[in-house]
Scaffold this active site. Sequence first.
Site, PDB file in Angstrom:
ATOM      1  N   GLU A  43      74.886  62.511 -33.938  1.00 48.83           N
ATOM      2  CA  GLU A  43      74.142  62.510 -32.671  1.00 48.83           C
ATOM      3  C   GLU A  43      72.719  62.963 -32.987  1.00 48.83           C
ATOM      4  OE1 GLU A  43      73.918  64.456 -28.180  1.00 48.83           O
ATOM      5  OE2 GLU A  43      75.317  65.317 -29.626  1.00 48.83           O
ATOM      6  N   ASP A  68      68.964  67.944 -34.667  1.00 50.84           N
ATOM      7  CA  ASP A  68      67.769  68.159 -33.835  1.00 50.84           C
ATOM      8  C   ASP A  68      66.703  68.836 -34.683  1.00 50.84           C
ATOM      9  OD1 ASP A  68      67.513  68.150 -30.457  1.00 50.84           O
ATOM     10  OD2 ASP A  68      65.924  69.178 -31.588  1.00 50.84           O
ATOM     11  N   ASP A 117      63.241  61.686 -26.020  1.00 52.86           N
ATOM     12  CA  ASP A 117      61.950  61.683 -25.320  1.00 52.86           C
ATOM     13  C   ASP A 117      61.462  60.236 -25.298  1.00 52.86           C
ATOM     14  OD1 ASP A 117      61.692  64.685 -25.289  1.00 52.86           O
ATOM     15  OD2 ASP A 117      61.824  64.346 -27.444  1.00 52.86           O
ATOM     16  N   ASP A 153      67.695  57.224 -19.503  1.00 53.36           N
ATOM     17  CA  ASP A 153      67.447  56.967 -18.077  1.00 53.36           C
ATOM     18  C   ASP A 153      66.151  56.165 -17.932  1.00 53.36           C
ATOM     19  OD1 ASP A 153      65.956  59.286 -19.068  1.00 53.36           O
ATOM     20  OD2 ASP A 153      65.041  59.190 -17.079  1.00 53.36           O
TER      21      ASP A 153
HETATM   22  C1  SAM Z   1      65.141  65.182 -24.016  1.00 47.89           C
HETATM   23  S1  SAM Z   1      65.970  66.119 -25.241  1.00 47.89           S
HETATM   24  C2  SAM Z   1      67.659  65.525 -25.088  1.00 47.89           C
HETATM   25  C3  SAM Z   1      68.658  66.510 -25.623  1.00 47.89           C
HETATM   26  C4  SAM Z   1      70.146  66.065 -25.549  1.00 47.89           C
HETATM   27  N1  SAM Z   1      70.358  64.872 -26.337  1.00 47.89           N
HETATM   28  C5  SAM Z   1      70.571  65.816 -24.124  1.00 47.89           C
HETATM   29  O1  SAM Z   1      70.764  64.644 -23.755  1.00 47.89           O
HETATM   30  O2  SAM Z   1      70.766  66.797 -23.393  1.00 47.89           O
HETATM   31  C6  SAM Z   1      65.407  65.320 -26.723  1.00 47.89           C
HETATM   32  C7  SAM Z   1      65.753  66.089 -27.995  1.00 47.89           C
HETATM   33  O3  SAM Z   1      65.378  65.273 -29.115  1.00 47.89           O
HETATM   34  C8  SAM Z   1      64.814  66.116 -30.115  1.00 47.89           C
HETATM   35  N2  SAM Z   1      63.930  65.261 -30.942  1.00 47.89           N
HETATM   36  C9  SAM Z   1      62.838  64.573 -30.532  1.00 47.89           C
HETATM   37  N3  SAM Z   1      62.288  63.890 -31.554  1.00 47.89           N
HETATM   38  C10 SAM Z   1      63.055  64.168 -32.646  1.00 47.89           C
HETATM   39  C11 SAM Z   1      62.983  63.776 -34.014  1.00 47.89           C
HETATM   40  N4  SAM Z   1      62.012  62.966 -34.460  1.00 47.89           N
HETATM   41  N5  SAM Z   1      63.935  64.228 -34.857  1.00 47.89           N
HETATM   42  C12 SAM Z   1      64.916  65.063 -34.414  1.00 47.89           C
HETATM   43  N6  SAM Z   1      65.032  65.475 -33.136  1.00 47.89           N
HETATM   44  C13 SAM Z   1      64.117  65.033 -32.259  1.00 47.89           C
HETATM   45  C14 SAM Z   1      64.077  67.189 -29.341  1.00 47.89           C
HETATM   46  O4  SAM Z   1      63.883  68.370 -30.103  1.00 47.89           O
HETATM   47  C15 SAM Z   1      65.013  67.405 -28.149  1.00 47.89           C
HETATM   48  O5  SAM Z   1      65.952  68.448 -28.377  1.00 47.89           O
END
Ligand code: SAM
Length: 214
Positions: A43, A68, A117, A153
């Site tokens: 994941e 993450d 994101d 979304d």
């Molecule tokens: C909007 S949050 C979603 C968290 C979780 N998947 C959820 O649905 O509740 C996006 C996550 O992606 C991680 N993230 C963003 N870009 C990343 C990258 N290039 N490599 C690893 N993690 C990343 C961020 O640190 C963040 O925790």
Amino acid sequence: MPRKKHIKIAQVRTFSNVFDFSNINVESDLQKYFLKEQPLTIELGCGQADYSINLAINFPERNFIGIDRKPNRLWNASKNATTLNVSNVAFLIAYAEKLEEVFKNLKAEEIWITFPDPYPRNGSIKKRLTHPRFLQIYKSILTSNGKVNLKTDDDTLYEYTLKIISEENLKLVFATEDLYSASNLDYEKTIKTKYEKMHLENEKKIKLITFSFT
Ligand SMILES: C[S@@+](CC[C@H](N)C(=O)[O-])C[C@H]1O[C@@H](n2cnc3c(N)ncnc32)[C@H](O)[C@@H]1O
């Protein structure tokens, strides 16, 4: 930085189910951690790793790694998995950009990208986790018939990902812009992460795309 966050960042690397990509032995440490050699699911951008933990509980015959870049988010993931006594899930502090450096022998059958994101601005397109530069990385860490799932979304990210799948001649396995309009969904499509729950509360439609490289 708030004190609580600072403590979590310092503590998380001491947890037995948390690994750091910058450790030279990270791949073999992950392999040793899992009690059984089993098919692997990743994941990506897991946050508190709701997907990985729920899948691990429901599929004990598989292994899971939640990844993450933010160590403090993995603190919560690790604590939840430990409290629930789930041993077929591990957590990796890593940027998606670095995954080829970690997964040299260990290959995944499936990747879930859960509510990444969306990076809506044109200037940030390269940061989208379904940009072609990431797809190359996913291909190299997947088994030959491996699949990538994107749950979002966000309309722009959904349309962008379908466009990239078509341009890169990838195989579209499944796509819906309103997941919960369907009945009889497989359990694994219906796990709700922290972000998914927030989007559902705001009456957003949840989209899912599954694709493969062959
Ligand atoms: C909007 S949050 C979603 C968290 C979780 N998947 C959820 O649905 O509740 C996006 C996550 O992606 C991680 N993230 C963003 N870009 C990343 C990258 N290039 N490599 C690893 N993690 C990343 C961020 O640190 C963040 O925790």
